[in-house]
Design an enzyme around this catalytic site. Sequence first.
Site, short mmCIF file in Angstrom:
data_model
loop_
_atom_site.label_atom_id
_atom_site.label_comp_id
_atom_site.label_asym_id
_atom_site.label_seq_id
_atom_site.Cartn_x
_atom_site.Cartn_y
_atom_site.Cartn_z
N LYS A 193 0.80 -1.28 0.05
CA LYS A 193 0.19 -0.15 -0.07
C LYS A 193 0.79 1.08 0.07
CE LYS A 193 -3.65 2.40 2.50
NZ LYS A 193 -4.69 2.21 3.66
N LYS A 235 -2.28 -1.47 -3.60
CA LYS A 235 -2.92 -0.49 -3.69
C LYS A 235 -2.22 0.75 -3.60
CE LYS A 235 -6.57 1.99 -0.72
NZ LYS A 235 -7.21 2.05 0.53
#
Length: 331
Positions: A201, A255
């Site tokens: 992420k 992400k």
Amino acid sequence: MTGRYPNTRLRRTRATGWSRTLHRETLLTPADLIWPLFVTEGSGVEEPIATLPGVSRWSVDRIAERAKEAVALGIPVVALFPNTQPARRSDDGAEAHNPDNLMCRAIRAIKDACGDDIGVLTDVALDPYTSHGQDGLIDASGYVTNDDTVAVLVDQAINQAEAGADIIAPSDMMDGRIHAIRMALEMGGHHNVQIMSYAAKYASAFYGPFRDAVGSGGLLKGDKKSYQMDPANTDEALREVELDIAEGADSVMVKPGLAYLDIIYRVKERFGVPVFAYQVSGEYAMIEAAQAAGIGDRDDLMMEKLLAFKRAGCSGILTYHAPVAARLLGG
């Protein structure tokens, strides 16, 4: 390639629709989609989110309706994110452990309405619950502490599992949290509760509308660069993924999605595990803005991007466009 023109004409298989379908290398179906949903207080509530055109916050009773819609469309999983009211936020995010918080009530409502016809994925991080907007506990200097935060995240994960969550998705990026959560799930008898780790992420500029949706955007003090990844790094992502797999993750997530297709591809090639991408709020909003400005067709842009995730190696995609895409795909 050994063919030579005109014996080989690559345009032959592109000449008709049926032939293009027959030779298509990448298949996208509603079963590849996860629909993120935002939960808010009240009854019969739908609150449109200004920075996410076409996306709303839903009260718990309306969330159950959305889950039934997902089942009808062939979408296998919904992902829940709460908009915790300011009065329930605190420095320590204690509301995350409340068995009657928004998240837990929404889980139970969906399970009561749909049973095992749909999976429920729940976010594990403290930013929807803290008054400072960070994903974990902070010390006097404002630094997000690691081990103390992990202990709190474990309690949050167990709270969600006991409410009926099927997939726990830690998005906090603390070191060691996957192992700690996996051990707690095992010890608590939640052997079949999956962990989808936000393994790679990044500290991205594409998260703004999401923070508006969960109510943390205006609260955030500082940034999240001490725990989310540097967008310049790729090898570090592989180390993160490797650790999370070893600690007990059943699947991993990259992400944001579109700006990190290279990461998705490398993770899939290296580890061969289920890889998911989150088409985040800023990516979604850009497609909607293009449509509104008349510079691109929303459906064409949407489908091309979703195919890009699949082509890069994704098992599935979290996208706010899930119901729209599912309808186009014939769900």
